[in-house]
Design a protein around this motif. Structure first.
Motif, mmCIF file in Angstrom:
data_model
loop_
_atom_site.group_PDB
_atom_site.id
_atom_site.type_symbol
_atom_site.label_atom_id
_atom_site.label_comp_id
_atom_site.label_asym_id
_atom_site.label_seq_id
_atom_site.Cartn_x
_atom_site.Cartn_y
_atom_site.Cartn_z
ATOM 1 N N PHE A 45 34.162 47.327 30.393
ATOM 2 C CA PHE A 45 34.020 46.869 31.770
ATOM 3 C C PHE A 45 35.258 46.063 32.141
ATOM 4 O O PHE A 45 35.936 45.490 31.287
ATOM 5 C CB PHE A 45 32.744 46.035 31.966
ATOM 6 N N GLU A 46 35.559 46.062 33.426
ATOM 7 C CA GLU A 46 36.700 45.325 33.951
ATOM 8 C C GLU A 46 36.261 44.518 35.171
ATOM 9 O O GLU A 46 35.415 44.960 35.954
ATOM 10 C CB GLU A 46 37.823 46.273 34.392
ATOM 11 N N VAL A 47 36.847 43.354 35.324
ATOM 12 C CA VAL A 47 36.661 42.557 36.532
ATOM 13 C C VAL A 47 38.040 42.128 37.011
ATOM 14 O O VAL A 47 38.963 41.923 36.208
ATOM 15 C CB VAL A 47 35.775 41.314 36.285
ATOM 16 N N GLY A 48 38.191 42.029 38.313
ATOM 17 C CA GLY A 48 39.486 41.645 38.857
ATOM 18 C C GLY A 48 39.348 40.921 40.177
ATOM 19 O O GLY A 48 38.348 41.078 40.897
ATOM 20 N N VAL A 49 40.351 40.119 40.494
ATOM 21 C CA VAL A 49 40.385 39.381 41.754
ATOM 22 C C VAL A 49 41.818 39.336 42.264
ATOM 23 O O VAL A 49 42.766 39.229 41.478
ATOM 24 C CB VAL A 49 39.809 37.953 41.583
ATOM 25 N N VAL A 50 41.979 39.468 43.559
ATOM 26 C CA VAL A 50 43.289 39.404 44.202
ATOM 27 C C VAL A 50 43.191 38.472 45.404
ATOM 28 O O VAL A 50 42.196 38.514 46.152
ATOM 29 C CB VAL A 50 43.766 40.797 44.666
ATOM 30 N N TYR A 51 44.216 37.640 45.578
ATOM 31 C CA TYR A 51 44.285 36.762 46.756
ATOM 32 C C TYR A 51 45.632 36.963 47.426
ATOM 33 O O TYR A 51 46.672 36.980 46.762
ATOM 34 C CB TYR A 51 44.116 35.292 46.367
#
Length: 330
Positions: A305-311
């Motif tokens: 599984f992968e999780v990601g965040v971009v701002y």
């Protein structure tokens, strides 16, 4: 003994046998374009804002062995943007850490990127060129290794190396409802030495990437986004392809909200489900891989599984930039 076997499997799978034909593999993610610098440095600057920051985490094969864990972070800043000349300059930085198996074999790297992009012709095309330079380190923990001769030791458990890369990307706005982008990049151009024995016989092989993404807005609030990516390193390759559906709930800058969902296939290996939420300047994404390879029986089809965040820091000048440069820049 079980820890030793698992550790050796992880070590061999990542760096191959220690010899003249050995090679090591770079990190990879299923979500190809959540953090595009990891796939192609030329995508630095492909965003409508003054800066962009992102982070991703991947956990793989937790049901088979000690989990393989990968973390990455990127930062990009627009250095120059000319409306009249329809061009721009962007700088980026990405760092990553990869850990695998009971031997804790790991690769840590950091690269600086400089990219230049230029609108072509009538402004419906955008071409981007980029170069990167970085440093990496590979290493393992020998405490879990049982040697036939207890007096034997490893001369080194870590190797430090420089690495260079380059990329090119092309974007085209075909109409108000259709765009496409494609890119090619080459990493580890110098094939750096990563030998632990000081014999200069183990090198990090060159890796080249091909990538394509398109969007068709078949409805004012709905888009269809096919994607494909191919990576090749030494004798190893990976093909990922699929399609996302995106629902644009509200596209007003101060109320922006969109949801995405899609299916991706990693050829001969896995089927992945992607989910994403875009809210104002944020992107939150999750991906789950179901293992379909010969390892499926041992992994119970549980891959990763992968999780990601971009701002992203938006451009205060709003849409003025779109009068001269293709829209959207992604």
């Amino acid at each position: 003994m079980k820890q030793l076997l698992i550790g050796l499997i992880g070590l061999i799978g990542l760096i191959g046998p220690i010899g003249s034909k050995a090679c090591a593999q770079d990190l990879h993610f299923t979500m190809l374009d959540l953090d595009p610098l990891l796939f192609n440095p030329a995508y630095s600057g492909f965003f409508d804002g003054t800066a962009r920051f992102g982070a991703m985490y991947r956990n793989q094969w937790a049901t088979v062995s000690t989990p393989f864990q990968t973390f990455s972070a990127t930062a990009e800043v627009s250095l120059m943007r000319s409306i009249r000349q329809r061009n721009g300059l962007s700088a980026g930085l990405w760092v990553s850490s990869d850990r695998a198996g009971a031997l804790d074999y790991g690769a840590t790297s950091a690269s600086a990127i400089l990219s230049y992009y230029q609108a072509l012709g009538e402004g419906n095309d955008l071409l981007s060129l980029a170069a990167e330079a970085g440093v990496g380190q590979v290493g393992f923990n020998s405490e879990n290794i049982v040697l036939a001769d207890a007096a034997e030791t490893f001369n080194r458990e870590k190797a430090l190396y420089p690495t260079f890369g380059a990329g090119v990307a092309w974007f085209r706005q075909w109409s108000e409802t259709v765009y496409s982008k494609m890119g090619f990049s080459l990493r580890n151009i110098n094939e750096p030495d990563i030998s632990y024995l000081g014999m200069s016989d183990t090198r990090l092989s060159r890796k080249w990437n091909l990538y394509g993404r398109a969007e068709w807005r078949f409805h004012p609030q709905w888009g269809l986004l096919p994607v494909a990516g191919y990576q090749h390193q030494k004798k190893f390759s990976e093909l990922v392809y699929g399609c996302d559906v995106k629902w644009y709930v509200d596209e007003r800058p101060r109320k922006y909200l969109a949801f995405g969902a899609g299916l991706l296939g990693r050829h001969g290996d896995a089927l992945a489900v992607n989910l994403s939420v875009e809210w104002l300047a944020w992107i939150f994404a999750f991906s789950y891989d179901a293992n379909l390879s010969r390892l499926a029986e041992a992994s119970h089809t549980i891959g990763s599984f992968e999780v990601g965040v971009v701002y992203m820091i938006r451009n205060n000048k709003g849409d003025r930039r779109h009068e001269a440069l293709p829209c959207p820049i992604i």
